[in-house]
Write a protein that holds these residues in place. Sequence first.
Motif, PDB file in Angstrom:
ATOM      1  N   LYS A 189       0.940  -1.030  -0.041  1.00 10.95           N
ATOM      2  CA  LYS A 189       0.138  -0.159   0.168  1.00 10.95           C
ATOM      3  C   LYS A 189       0.833   1.193   0.006  1.00 10.95           C
ATOM      4  O   LYS A 189       0.332   2.352  -0.623  1.00 10.95           O
ATOM      5  CB  LYS A 189      -1.009  -0.028   1.261  1.00 10.95           C
ATOM      6  CG  LYS A 189      -1.898  -1.066   1.301  1.00 10.95           C
ATOM      7  CD  LYS A 189      -2.944  -1.080   2.470  1.00 10.95           C
ATOM      8  CE  LYS A 189      -3.799  -2.251   2.442  1.00 10.95           C
ATOM      9  NZ  LYS A 189      -4.719  -2.270   3.576  1.00 10.95           N
ATOM     10  N   GLY A 192       1.317   3.323  -3.083  1.00 15.02           N
ATOM     11  CA  GLY A 192       0.323   4.306  -3.459  1.00 15.02           C
ATOM     12  C   GLY A 192      -0.264   4.131  -4.872  1.00 15.02           C
ATOM     13  O   GLY A 192      -0.762   4.751  -5.473  1.00 15.02           O
ATOM     14  N   THR A 266     -11.320   3.091  -2.978  1.00 18.49           N
ATOM     15  CA  THR A 266     -10.405   2.390  -2.646  1.00 18.49           C
ATOM     16  C   THR A 266      -9.518   1.782  -3.428  1.00 18.49           C
ATOM     17  O   THR A 266      -8.429   1.435  -3.310  1.00 18.49           O
ATOM     18  CB  THR A 266     -11.129   0.916  -1.872  1.00 18.49           C
ATOM     19  OG1 THR A 266     -12.429   1.779  -0.966  1.00 18.49           O
ATOM     20  CG2 THR A 266     -10.198   0.200  -1.240  1.00 18.49           C
ATOM     21  N   LYS A 269      -7.116   4.788  -4.330  1.00 16.96           N
ATOM     22  CA  LYS A 269      -6.661   5.517  -3.045  1.00 16.96           C
ATOM     23  C   LYS A 269      -7.192   6.806  -2.525  1.00 16.96           C
ATOM     24  O   LYS A 269      -7.451   7.752  -3.312  1.00 16.96           O
ATOM     25  CB  LYS A 269      -5.350   5.602  -2.999  1.00 16.96           C
ATOM     26  CG  LYS A 269      -4.514   6.318  -1.758  1.00 16.96           C
ATOM     27  CD  LYS A 269      -2.872   6.256  -1.717  1.00 16.96           C
ATOM     28  CE  LYS A 269      -2.434   6.881  -0.399  1.00 16.96           C
ATOM     29  NZ  LYS A 269      -1.097   7.051  -0.542  1.00 16.96           N
ATOM     30  N   ASN A 271      -9.386   9.038   1.012  1.00 15.93           N
ATOM     31  CA  ASN A 271      -9.514   9.370   2.593  1.00 15.93           C
ATOM     32  C   ASN A 271     -10.893   9.671   2.633  1.00 15.93           C
ATOM     33  O   ASN A 271     -11.456  10.153   2.052  1.00 15.93           O
ATOM     34  CB  ASN A 271      -8.399  10.157   3.085  1.00 15.93           C
ATOM     35  CG  ASN A 271      -7.120   9.691   3.213  1.00 15.93           C
ATOM     36  OD1 ASN A 271      -6.550   9.012   4.073  1.00 15.93           O
ATOM     37  ND2 ASN A 271      -6.426  10.107   2.185  1.00 15.93           N
ATOM     38  N   LEU A 287      -7.898   5.731   5.800  1.00 12.68           N
ATOM     39  CA  LEU A 287      -7.399   5.539   4.367  1.00 12.68           C
ATOM     40  C   LEU A 287      -8.248   4.412   3.966  1.00 12.68           C
ATOM     41  O   LEU A 287      -8.831   3.562   4.370  1.00 12.68           O
ATOM     42  CB  LEU A 287      -5.990   5.116   4.608  1.00 12.68           C
ATOM     43  CG  LEU A 287      -5.151   4.688   3.295  1.00 12.68           C
ATOM     44  CD1 LEU A 287      -5.174   6.115   2.343  1.00 12.68           C
ATOM     45  CD2 LEU A 287      -3.928   4.026   3.483  1.00 12.68           C
ATOM     46  N   HIS A 289      -7.621   2.245   0.771  1.00 13.71           N
ATOM     47  CA  HIS A 289      -6.750   1.915  -0.359  1.00 13.71           C
ATOM     48  C   HIS A 289      -6.411   0.500   0.221  1.00 13.71           C
ATOM     49  O   HIS A 289      -5.776   0.088   0.967  1.00 13.71           O
ATOM     50  CB  HIS A 289      -5.404   2.887  -0.386  1.00 13.71           C
ATOM     51  CG  HIS A 289      -4.691   2.489  -1.638  1.00 13.71           C
ATOM     52  ND1 HIS A 289      -3.348   2.371  -1.306  1.00 13.71           N
ATOM     53  CD2 HIS A 289      -4.971   2.194  -2.731  1.00 13.71           C
ATOM     54  CE1 HIS A 289      -2.860   2.044  -2.537  1.00 13.71           C
ATOM     55  NE2 HIS A 289      -3.777   1.901  -3.573  1.00 13.71           N
TER      56      HIS A 289
END
Length: 489
Positions: A189, A192, A266, A269, A271, A287, A289
């Motif tokens: 993760k 990114g 997700t 990525k 928030n 987060l 992701h």
Amino acid sequence: MSKSKNTISMDDIIEVVNPEQNLCVDEKDQVYVLVRKGASTEAINIKSKKFKSVLRKIARDLGARLKAADIDEIIEELESMVWDYEKAPITIEIRNALSKDKASVLIDLCNDKGEIIDLSAGNVEVLSKPNAKTKSVVFSRPKDMKPMVTPEFTSIKSGITRLKPFINTDQNTFFQLVAYMTYILAHPKECGVPYPILLIQGEKGSGKSFFSNSVTRTLLDPSSLDGLRMPRREQDFAIQVNSMFLGVYDNLRKLTKDQSDMLCTTATKGNIASRTLYSDDGLTSLLLHAPLLLNGIHNFVTESDLASRCFKVALVPMEEDKRKPEGLLKQELEAALPEIFGSLLTLASKTLVEEESAKVKYPARMMDFAKWLAAIEKVLGLGEGKLQKAYKLNVRNIMASGTEDDSLTVAMQKLIKSAANDKIWKATPSRLLETLQHHENPMYLPRGAAALTSKLKAQESSLNANGIYFKIGRDTERYVMVSGKPLAA
């Protein structure tokens, strides 16, 4: 505190914990104790049941027993002490992490030996002792996490050949799936990168749950959290995907628009922020992701934005005379897993060598994965563009199948068919809606012209995948052009 042999004080237990060396905080000011074993360093929240068990074991080793009040007192003291050391907050990872120099992917096997996989470009090895790389990484081990198998390194071909009997799909899809698994292993993760959402679909008896939970889950992120239900609340979903590396969701029938948007975020990525508990002005960020696997019989992906982020594996039912009891299948898989895992790791290490120089021949929404496919093609000698082209077609088919029974799609197809000699149909949005209502029940079509143009824009990629093309513009009045062939810009 009850004593059996010696007079044991709270300070004696705290001394064993060694707060100056082992206490730390994360970015959210949660306090942890670091426990080192083998090559791994595990962070345990001091308010967790797991840490309370650690304290009880320390006390037993010192010849004492702790009461609940004693444990609470020790935890309270440790929580106050951590701020004396002014340490920088640490980053805690689950299962997969990047080394500090970003040259290696470190995979926590979560076994009793504290072993870690060191995966880098051109090399993969199992570490049982700490080194400069492993000392820079701290892992969390949620209670539902299970150990991974210890890999056996033979040959890429041998391991992949042993994997094939457990996946009932065509050859092209199988190799794309192998590429997907290696992509997930090689990209924590922290990188990114976007993660394509893996869709597992098939009829009853095609082995969807076995493949999802026994094969993919076991190879990438073993956990007792098999077959989760998709939550409706975004916060519940965020908590789930932050408590594991891979999220596996079983037996989906349909997705709401909000759930579809949540999955899109997700994959690429993002928030979410919510009010901090017991606070009027504080915000807590979570987060969104994670790699995701969704399975089901039905076509539950209907939004083109989500479809463009997916990769579909269509499983076919096993022939009656070739079916085996699930217990026997699991035994055979268990015997093959070490070699399969070793082959995937070796393939990932070789693909990392080729990744930077790989050329994407067929661009896709998830470009990082398309580039990985290009690198895999080079390593396996599959021919330039073969897997990339198959992946692009795969995404297009998801887009088409997700809306092929939608009333708007059906009505637009009938409209195109009714136009003689492939004539381009052109009218105002209101006139278009009126015409579509002659082809399909108005109950299932947009309620007004504005709603129609909005839905057309939202489903453009899916409509294109079904052979429907349109252009919205304005001359003396607003218009919509519709055709069965691509329209000039």
